[in-house]
Design an enzyme around this catalytic site. Structure first.
Site, PDB file in Angstrom:
ATOM      1  N   ARG A   1      -2.981 -14.283  -2.351  1.00 46.58           N
ATOM      2  CA  ARG A   1      -3.108 -14.531  -0.911  1.00 46.58           C
ATOM      3  C   ARG A   1      -3.698 -15.909  -0.614  1.00 46.58           C
ATOM      4  NH1 ARG A   1      -1.089  -9.947   0.923  1.00 46.58           N
ATOM      5  NH2 ARG A   1      -1.724  -7.974  -0.047  1.00 46.58           N
TER       6      ARG A   1
ATOM      7  N   ARG B   1     -12.790 -14.681  -1.982  1.00 52.04           N
ATOM      8  CA  ARG B   1     -11.893 -15.308  -1.007  1.00 52.04           C
ATOM      9  C   ARG B   1     -12.631 -16.183  -0.005  1.00 52.04           C
ATOM     10  NH1 ARG B   1      -7.360 -10.444  -0.393  1.00 52.04           N
ATOM     11  NH2 ARG B   1      -6.207 -11.077  -2.264  1.00 52.04           N
TER      12      ARG B   1
ATOM     13  N   SER C   1       0.825  -1.207   0.000  1.00 56.22           N
ATOM     14  CA  SER C   1       0.000   0.000   0.000  1.00 56.22           C
ATOM     15  C   SER C   1       0.863   1.261   0.000  1.00 56.22           C
ATOM     16  CB  SER C   1      -0.920   0.013   1.230  1.00 56.22           C
ATOM     17  OG  SER C   1      -1.860  -1.024   1.183  1.00 56.22           O
TER      18      SER C   1
ATOM     19  N   ASP D   1      -7.007  -8.024   4.246  1.00 61.25           N
ATOM     20  CA  ASP D   1      -6.159  -8.823   3.357  1.00 61.25           C
ATOM     21  C   ASP D   1      -5.570 -10.055   4.036  1.00 61.25           C
ATOM     22  OD1 ASP D   1      -6.547  -7.324   1.087  1.00 61.25           O
ATOM     23  OD2 ASP D   1      -4.813  -6.039   1.427  1.00 61.25           O
TER      24      ASP D   1
ATOM     25  N   ARG E   1       1.602   4.319  -3.040  1.00 59.03           N
ATOM     26  CA  ARG E   1       1.391   5.734  -2.747  1.00 59.03           C
ATOM     27  C   ARG E   1       2.679   6.536  -2.864  1.00 59.03           C
ATOM     28  NH1 ARG E   1      -2.377   2.580  -0.733  1.00 59.03           N
ATOM     29  NH2 ARG E   1      -4.463   3.353  -0.206  1.00 59.03           N
TER      30      ARG E   1
END
Length: 433
Positions: A387, A346, A23, A315, A27
């Site tokens: 994931r 998921r 993340s 997550d 950015r």
């Protein structure tokens, strides 16, 4: 197709670091690109998702050096210095790239288009296109999904937007648009979401106000180049936090992990389940808190996970479900419908995979029930979700026989060195095509 075989192991021991936070890496590129001056970023995650963001800005005329040994040097062009890309911007598998870029591009003077891979083209985008349209942007989707077509040259006006659900991507999209909008843009959150964008604005010296659950921004500021050290990604550390917690005799130290309080749901949930996790050597990398995490094996117990934890661990739930499969008793989760809208469904993927490995799991519209016990060997399909793939690789360490995980290539989006790092702790994970 890349696949994994994860074999049962004894205890896990050792000391590792994990790659830079995904993340924050996204950015850092975005704000560095629109800053005045040069920014030097260390600890950048050179996974495919963040590279998609980097390439997007290169296509808009920003000179970016690296990544070289996790260092990126960005020669910012200022808020109004981006140029029209010659081609459609391909975000690959990265929802973060698409949603944040949409907010920024909606404010530019040129037209642009965002697309992605098969998985990304299924993900919901009305959550950003609707509020951007309220600001005056011209943003169209294909029945609410990508590709996104943006007509430039529109005058944006600030709005007060109350977030219908916690989403750092939507919030960040609107903050980026708000940096160009006339008047104030005010975003009110009813539930906490990741605040990396707000912290990053301060890092790049852009004025932002945070008061009473609202974030306020306007167009009367500039980003200024800076130096930034990115902490390790707690979402990547999560796999080894769980692995050490469920593998008898394990003792693992993970250094330099970001412990931003909007991201530490996994620590709270596992601690409630009985995990032995110590947070050591707390410090800061700029605006972001960092620590070393010491994890030792402990018998876990099933719990009812509070819905308030959902945005703080969104997550990490796939690997938390692996912990639940090894716990004594039942674990339940509700209020997590967002999990069905990620790179895969998921909830569905984990229920199917756990059932394949002999664990009783039931899916709900917004959650899951898992009866803890023992994990058997077998074969699961990750559905191309990084994931899911890594979570079942962790399961293989404590299974009664090897676990084969199909369709694992997308692990490279977030954790290219996953297998190497895992095997440093005495995992036995092999890759094959």
């Amino acid at each position: 197709m890349l696949n994994f075989i994860s074999k049962p192991v004894g205890c896990l021991k050792g000391e590792i670091t994990v790659p830079g936070d995904k993340s924050i890496s996204h950015r850092s590129i975005i704000f560095g690109a629109i800053a005045i001056g040069t920014s030097v970023i260390d600890g950048f995650l050179d996974g495919e998702d963040c590279i998609a963001t980097l390439k997007a800005f290169q296509s808009m005329g920003v000179r970016i050096e690296g990544p070289d040994k996790q260092r990126v040097i960005i020669h910012g062009v200022g808020k109004y210095g981006l140029k029209q890309p010659q081609n459609i911007i391909d975000c690959g598998n990265s929802g973060t790239s698409m949603r944040l870029l949409a907010g920024l591009l909606a404010a530019q003077q040129f037209d642009s288009q965002l697309t992605g891979d098969e998985s990304l083209l299924k993900r919901p985008m009305l959550r950003i296109s609707r509020p951007l349209s309220q600001m005056g942007a011209d943003v169209t989707t294909q029945d609410g999904k990508p590709p996104i077509v943006i007509k430039g040259g529109k005058k944006l006006n600030g709005i007060h937007y109350v977030m219908p659900e916690a989403s750092a991507q939507v919030k960040s999209c609107l903050l980026l648009a708000g940096m160009y909008a006339e008047g104030q843009t005010k975003i009110t959150e009813n539930a906490v979401s990741r605040d990396h964008t707000e912290r990053m604005l301060r890092t790049f010296s852009y004025p932002v106000q945070i008061q009473d659950g609202a974030i306020i921004i306007d167009c009367n500021g500039e980003c200024h180049g800076t130096r930034l050290n990115i902490p390790g990604d707690i979402s990547s550390a999560a796999f080894f936090i769980v692995a050490a917690s469920i593998t008898p005799g394990s003792d693992v130290l993970i250094r330099n992990v970001g412990i931003n309080p909007t991201r530490t749901g996994i620590i709270h949930i596992l601690t409630e389940m009985g995990a032995d996790i110590r947070v050591l050597n707390q410090r800061a990398y700029g605006e972001e808190p960092v620590a070393d995490l010491h994890i030792r094996y402990s018998q876990l117990k099933g719990i009812d996970i509070p819905a308030s934890m959902v945005p703080l661990a969104i997550d990490e739930f796939p690997v938390i479900f692996i912990a639940a499969a090894c716990a004594q008793g039942k674990t339940t989760l509700h209020g997590a419908k967002e999990l069905r809208l990620k790179e895969s469904d998921r909830i569905g993927a984990m229920v199917d995979g756990l059932n394949q490995l002999g664990v009783h799991a039931e899916g709900f519209d917004d959650g899951i029930l898992i009866e803890g016990g023992s994990i058997q060997g077998g074969e699961v399909n990750s559905r191309g979700d990084h994931r899911i793939a890594m979570s079942f690789a962790i399961a293989g360490a404590v299974a009664s026989a090897p676990v084969t995980i199909k369709n694992c290539a997308n692990v490279a989006t977030s954790f290219p060195s996953f297998v190497t790092t895992a095997n440093m702790l005495h995992f036995q994970i092999e890759e094959y095509s």
